[in-house]
Design a protein around this motif. Structure first.
Motif, short mmCIF file in Angstrom:
data_model
loop_
_atom_site.label_atom_id
_atom_site.label_comp_id
_atom_site.label_asym_id
_atom_site.label_seq_id
_atom_site.Cartn_x
_atom_site.Cartn_y
_atom_site.Cartn_z
N GLY A 170 -13.68 -13.37 37.36
CA GLY A 170 -13.32 -14.33 36.67
C GLY A 170 -14.30 -14.05 35.23
O GLY A 170 -15.56 -13.89 35.29
N LEU A 171 -13.44 -14.21 34.20
CA LEU A 171 -14.29 -13.96 32.86
C LEU A 171 -14.10 -15.07 31.88
O LEU A 171 -13.31 -15.83 32.08
CB LEU A 171 -13.61 -12.58 32.07
N LEU A 172 -15.05 -15.39 30.99
CA LEU A 172 -15.01 -16.32 30.03
C LEU A 172 -14.93 -15.88 28.60
O LEU A 172 -15.84 -15.01 28.27
CB LEU A 172 -16.15 -17.32 30.13
N VAL A 173 -14.17 -16.30 27.78
CA VAL A 173 -14.02 -15.34 26.46
C VAL A 173 -13.47 -16.56 25.46
O VAL A 173 -13.07 -17.58 25.80
CB VAL A 173 -12.58 -14.42 26.41
N GLN A 174 -14.02 -16.56 24.33
CA GLN A 174 -14.05 -17.58 23.08
C GLN A 174 -13.36 -16.76 22.03
O GLN A 174 -13.58 -15.85 21.79
CB GLN A 174 -15.48 -18.00 22.74
N ALA A 175 -12.40 -17.40 21.30
CA ALA A 175 -11.38 -16.63 20.27
C ALA A 175 -12.48 -16.90 19.07
O ALA A 175 -12.58 -18.07 18.33
CB ALA A 175 -10.08 -17.51 20.03
N VAL A 176 -12.88 -15.54 18.49
CA VAL A 176 -13.75 -15.71 17.31
C VAL A 176 -12.98 -14.61 16.60
O VAL A 176 -13.36 -14.48 15.29
CB VAL A 176 -15.17 -15.33 17.78
N ASP A 177 -12.23 -13.49 16.81
CA ASP A 177 -11.67 -12.61 16.13
C ASP A 177 -10.35 -12.19 16.79
O ASP A 177 -9.80 -12.71 17.58
CB ASP A 177 -12.50 -11.45 15.96
N GLU A 178 -9.49 -11.16 16.06
CA GLU A 178 -8.28 -10.63 16.58
C GLU A 178 -8.23 -10.42 18.02
O GLU A 178 -7.42 -10.93 18.66
CB GLU A 178 -7.97 -9.40 15.68
N ALA A 179 -9.26 -9.58 18.73
CA ALA A 179 -9.22 -9.05 19.97
C ALA A 179 -9.37 -10.51 20.71
O ALA A 179 -8.69 -10.56 21.79
CB ALA A 179 -10.35 -7.93 20.08
N THR A 180 -10.34 -11.15 20.53
CA THR A 180 -10.38 -12.36 21.69
C THR A 180 -9.49 -13.36 21.39
O THR A 180 -9.07 -14.03 22.17
CB THR A 180 -11.96 -12.87 21.25
N LYS A 183 -10.57 -4.22 26.77
CA LYS A 183 -9.74 -3.79 25.56
C LYS A 183 -8.33 -4.60 25.94
O LYS A 183 -7.69 -3.84 26.71
CB LYS A 183 -9.59 -2.39 25.48
N PRO A 184 -7.97 -5.64 25.30
CA PRO A 184 -6.89 -6.45 25.52
C PRO A 184 -5.41 -5.61 25.42
O PRO A 184 -4.62 -5.62 26.03
CB PRO A 184 -6.87 -7.52 24.79
N THR A 185 -5.48 -4.87 24.27
CA THR A 185 -4.40 -4.05 23.74
C THR A 185 -4.87 -2.72 23.19
O THR A 185 -5.94 -2.58 22.88
CB THR A 185 -3.43 -4.65 22.66
N THR A 186 -3.70 -1.84 22.86
CA THR A 186 -4.04 -0.47 22.73
C THR A 186 -4.93 -0.38 21.27
O THR A 186 -5.89 0.35 20.99
CB THR A 186 -2.89 0.41 22.34
N GLY A 187 -4.43 -1.24 20.45
CA GLY A 187 -5.18 -1.10 19.09
C GLY A 187 -6.32 -2.19 18.75
O GLY A 187 -6.97 -2.38 17.81
N SER A 188 -6.53 -3.00 19.88
CA SER A 188 -7.84 -4.00 19.61
C SER A 188 -9.19 -3.23 20.25
O SER A 188 -9.27 -2.04 20.69
CB SER A 188 -7.73 -4.93 20.50
N ARG A 189 -10.17 -4.02 19.70
CA ARG A 189 -11.66 -3.40 20.04
C ARG A 189 -12.06 -3.80 21.48
O ARG A 189 -11.25 -4.84 21.89
CB ARG A 189 -12.84 -3.98 19.27
N TYR A 190 -12.97 -2.96 22.00
CA TYR A 190 -13.36 -3.69 23.31
C TYR A 190 -14.47 -4.84 23.08
O TYR A 190 -15.14 -4.95 22.04
CB TYR A 190 -14.34 -2.40 23.90
N ALA A 224 -11.97 -25.36 27.31
CA ALA A 224 -11.97 -26.00 26.23
C ALA A 224 -11.34 -25.36 25.01
O ALA A 224 -10.64 -24.36 25.35
CB ALA A 224 -13.56 -26.00 25.67
N ARG A 225 -11.33 -26.16 24.03
CA ARG A 225 -10.45 -25.56 22.83
C ARG A 225 -10.99 -24.12 22.40
O ARG A 225 -12.33 -23.95 22.18
CB ARG A 225 -10.49 -26.35 21.39
N ASP A 226 -10.40 -23.13 22.16
CA ASP A 226 -10.46 -21.85 21.81
C ASP A 226 -11.28 -20.96 22.88
O ASP A 226 -11.80 -19.89 22.60
CB ASP A 226 -11.41 -21.69 20.61
N ILE A 227 -11.35 -21.53 24.19
CA ILE A 227 -12.01 -20.91 25.14
C ILE A 227 -11.06 -20.75 26.45
O ILE A 227 -10.15 -21.63 26.63
CB ILE A 227 -13.18 -21.61 25.48
N SER A 228 -10.94 -19.56 27.05
CA SER A 228 -10.15 -19.34 28.24
C SER A 228 -11.01 -18.63 29.34
O SER A 228 -11.99 -17.90 29.11
CB SER A 228 -9.17 -18.42 27.78
N GLN A 229 -10.64 -19.09 30.45
CA GLN A 229 -11.20 -18.66 31.77
C GLN A 229 -10.10 -17.70 32.55
O GLN A 229 -8.81 -18.34 32.72
CB GLN A 229 -11.63 -19.91 32.60
#
Length: 295
Positions: A60-70, A37-44, A11-16
């Motif tokens: 398998g993880l489910l993540v929604q884009a809501v801020d810089e890290a996600t 923690k996706p990158t060195t400078g990002s949050r967990y 779905a939009r803004d969501i990744s599996q």
């Protein structure tokens, strides 16, 4: 570092996202989650686990884009290695403490929306592997946001659908749909488990309380989308950390109204992190032991 095996966009803004993490995969139990923690400078980011492949060593993880890290995880395909991943975190589901024979005989209803569908899928697939089964009620704003319907239909006894706009399934709230189900069917559930948005889980909690049905609520989605990784819950006479002593609690004791009022506030300081999301003490209404535990 952890290698990303695949990415899909249900779905939009969501990744599996499938990640190679054999140690974590071998230890994960239903109800638990991971911190990424996706990158060195990002949050967990706390993420629900929707699937475990023990043979391949992947989760398998489910993540929604809501801020810089996600957003890095959802929108940046060049990130094929995560800086760090820890887990499993949290207490396993109550179901993991029960005898298999009891689980096979019991009747379960899962109610899920948003990222909560990941936790529901994980627990129902786990039940299937030991011979159990469950009904599921999927809730979404519209048909396009109704995630993994096909997968649920393959593993569930009954699949109920409710959308805010009526584009598929029942047009209305989760409690309105529950009210249309046969009374004997509803009263026959041994446990209702809900994952997803706070307002939806509040409706489920109120329904379970009014009908005397044991119920649990999972808060991984709140940890994920809001970054409230340190908030505490007052459960009865105890103050419990949702991330370490949860993420599932007795749904009928949570003061969801107070939680909803604070859900838009990010915990950015030590003082804020110490603030508690209140949970009402319902005398004589604890979840108890609806199913017998293993010896």
């Amino acid at each position: 570092m952890f290698t990303v095996i695949s990415r899909k966009t249900p779905a939009r803004d969501i990744s599996q996202i499938e990640v190679f993490a054999p140690r974590i995969a071998s230890a994960l139990l239903p109800g638990q989650y991971v911190n990424v923690k996706p990158t060195t400078g990002s949050r967990y980011v706390s993420l629900p686990v929707m699937k475990v492949n023990h043979q391949a060593g992947t989760i398998g993880l489910l993540v929604q884009a809501v801020d810089e890290a996600t957003s890095l995880m959802v929108y940046n395909p060049e990130i094929f290695i995560f800086e760090d991943m820890t887990g499993p975190h949290g207490r396993p589901s109550l179901l993991t403490e029960c005898n298999d024979s009891e689980l096979v005989k019991a009747k379960f209803l899962f109610i899920a929306g948003g990222l909560g569908v990941a936790s529901a899928l994980m627990q129902i697939e786990w039940l299937n592997k030991i011979g159990g089964s469950a009904d599921v009620l999927l809730v979404a704003p519209s048909k396009s946001l109704l995630l993994f319907r096909d997968q649920f239909e393959k593993i569930c006894r009954n699949v109920f659908l409710a959308t805010d706009d009526g584009s598929v399934g029942f047009h209305g709230s989760v409690t309105q749909l529950l009210g249309l189900l046969p009374r004997d069917q509803v009263k026959g559930y041994d446990l209702i488990t809900t994952f997803g948005p706070l307002k939806m889980m509040k409706q489920v909690a109120d329904f379970a309380l009014n009908h005397g049905i044991p119920a649990t609520a999972g808060f991984v989605e709140l940890l994920s989308v809001s970054g409230l990784s340190g908030f505490r819950l007052d459960v009865g006479s105890e103050s419990l950390d949702a991330a370490t002593q949860g993420p599932e609690f007795d749904a009928r004791q949570v003061d969801f109204q107070h939680a909803i009022s604070r859900s838009s506030i990010s915990v950015t300081s030590g003082k804020d992190a110490e603030d508690a999301v209140k949970v009402r003490d319902i005398s004589g209404k604890s979840l108890g032991e609806p199913l017998s535990k293993q010896a």
